[in-house]
Design an enzyme around this catalytic site. Structure first.
Site: not given
Ligand code: BG6
Length: 494
Positions: A49, A242, A347
């Protein structure tokens, strides 16, 4: 072997200045270009936009590439080639006026055969309006494709509406529903591992596997997305898509071939066989959590309710752990333990397959619990697969003591020259090739929602609030108790 050239596409990108496009899509497209994987005449039209001309749009893309791609991967010649592919059109997505510019731009493609590929990096609530406007403006033809992002809706009913609206314009064979976890290198390796190695293929069932763990832990908190996240929660944001996708790839029966529908037919059967979590199981087999202030890597971080824009009485979960069962011949009696949360210590996305113990045990009784093989499939960080086997501990004084050790396939070390591509690179490439096996079919989305909806209805009926866990921990203590009550523990070799 010569590599097949990627077909040209005209990629019209809605949400061209949004977070997803800047963070993921341009870097992925640039990498594809650098690796010689974009068709020579592939072009990209940014649509948003905001007022921009092609040059200022290219500058915005260049800035994001410089920020996200470092060192020798950022090559001037490739940057010039990539930026030359870009164009920009300002567009109000809600009204049909202006959509003819997409049609005209596509009409100017040097390759008259190249399909118009629409990428909707915008909220799902406007997918329907955009698709209808594209059709009304005469921009589409029988080859046009559309790529959509999760979340497709908020529940089964809203996902029906969105899927209907997309489906009114595009046939299923030209709809690409993204779940970026399916583009991760190790996830595809699951297919190779299971179906190319008889050693695993033959063991992949309840007679040999005792239980399975899937952990998707994130260090990040909500990062400016409080409004969106609070309506969704971790179950809708991560599990519905996921984690259930990982589960289907793990648990499906062998497909007859690698065709998209052969694979997706098998995945759907797993979703249909998922046992509902209801009644007393909601207390025993599901744990909801919400992080409170804590410490991560030595730094204090705020709790979920103290984040920017937070509604301080929210009961949305930022963590879920659950014990699922796939009620079919292959998996009867094998628990699948899933957990995912924000603000965890690391992570880490990892699947652990625990094989059963030998029927008769002859070693040190104290080591009884050790004596089983585990297959650890690491998605991130450091993608790799490790099979934990038991050998004799070395040394004259050890007798027949057992020692667990990994047979390790670390993709970074095994294939050192090969950069592991980001999931978006692979998925964009598959869209360009017109291959759908890594995309989610409508019935998969809907069966996953159906299962999640009944779980949420149970939470609401029983009014189950989230349990607190400190940021920087592995979630509420109850998630440890949940697995311990089965005489097991979460695999800990981070
Ligand atoms: C996204 C979610 O689909 O996946 C997020 O909306 C999340 O909340 C992310 O942080 C995680 O993806 P990855 O690849 O970093 O594990």
């Amino acid at each position: 072997m010569t590599r097949e050239a990627t077909p040209n596409v005209d990629l019209a990108l809605f949400g061209a200045l949004g977070d997803l496009a800047l963070r993921k899509l341009y870097p992925a497209l640039y990498h594809l270009d650098r690796d010689g994987l974009l068709g020579t005449d592939t072009r990209i039209l940014g649509l948003a936009r905001r007022e921009h001309d092609a040059d200022s749009f290219r500058s915005a893309v260049l800035a994001t590439l410089k920020k996200r791609i470092k060192g020798k991967e950022l090559e001037q010649a490739c940057l010039d080639r990539f930026l030359a592919r870009l164009d920009y059109t300002q567009l109000d997505f809600d009204t049909v006026d202006g959509y003819e510019k997409i049609r005209d731009w596509h009409g100017q493609s040097p390759d008259s055969q190249c399909p118009l590929t629409i990428y909707l990096a915008v909220p799902a609530s406007i997918y329907g309006a955009i698709c209808a406007n594209l059709e009304r403006s005469g921009s589409l033809d029988s080859e046009s494709r559309v790529v959509v992002e999760k979340p497709i809706g908020y529940d089964l009913e809203s996902s029906h509406e969105i899927n209907d609206a997309i489906g009114a314009v595009f046939p299923e064979s030209r709809i690409y529903r993204m779940d970026h976890y399916l583009g991760k290198e190790t996830v595809q390796n699951l297919i190779a591992l299971r179906f190319a190695n008889p050693m695993f293929g033959n063991q992949w069932n309840q007679s040999q596997i005792s239980h399975v763990e899937i952990t998707v832990a994130e260090q990040v908190g909500i990062e400016g997305r409080w409004g969106y996240f609070d309506k969704a929660g971790q179950l809708r944001d991560m599990v519905q898509n996921h984690l259930l996708q990982l589960l289907t790839m793990l648990a499906m029966d062998p497909p007859a071939n690698l065709d998209a529908d052969a694979i997706r037919d098998e995945k759907v059967k797993v979703l249909k066989a998922l046992k509902p979590l209801e009644g007393e199981d909601l207390n025993r087999h599901v744990v909801r959590g919400q992080y409170v202030a804590g410490t991560m890597e030595g730094e204090s971080v705020p709790g979920y309710l103290d984040e920017e824009d937070a509604n301080t009485s929210s009961t949305t979960e930022t963590f879920v752990a659950m014990r699922l069962e796939v009620a079919n011949w292959r998996w009867a009696g094998v628990p699948f333990y899933l957990r995912t949360g924000k603000r965890m210590p690391e992570k880490l996305s990892q699947i652990v397959i625990h094989f059963r113990q030998q029927p008769h045990y002859i070693f040190d009784p104290d080591q009884r619990n050790l004596a089983a093989n585990k297959l650890v499939i690491r998605l991130q960080p450091e993608e790799g697969i490790a099979l934990q086997v038991l050998t004799k501990d070395g040394g004259l004084d050890k007798g027949m003591r057992l020692r667990p050790g990994p047979l390790h396939l670390d993709f970074n070390h095994a294939f050192p020259k090969e950069r592991i591509p980001d999931a978006y690179e692979r998925l964009l490439l598959e869209v360009m090739k017109g291959q759908q096996y890594l995309f989610v079919r409508r019935d998969e989305v809907e069966y996953a929602w159906k299962w999640v909806d009944q779980l949420i209805a149970g939470w609401e009926k029983r009014d189950i609030p989230p349990r607190r866990y400190p940021a920087g921990s592995w979630g509420p203590v109850a998630s440890i108790a949940m697995i311990t009550q089965d005489g097991r523990s979460w695999y800990e070799d981070y």
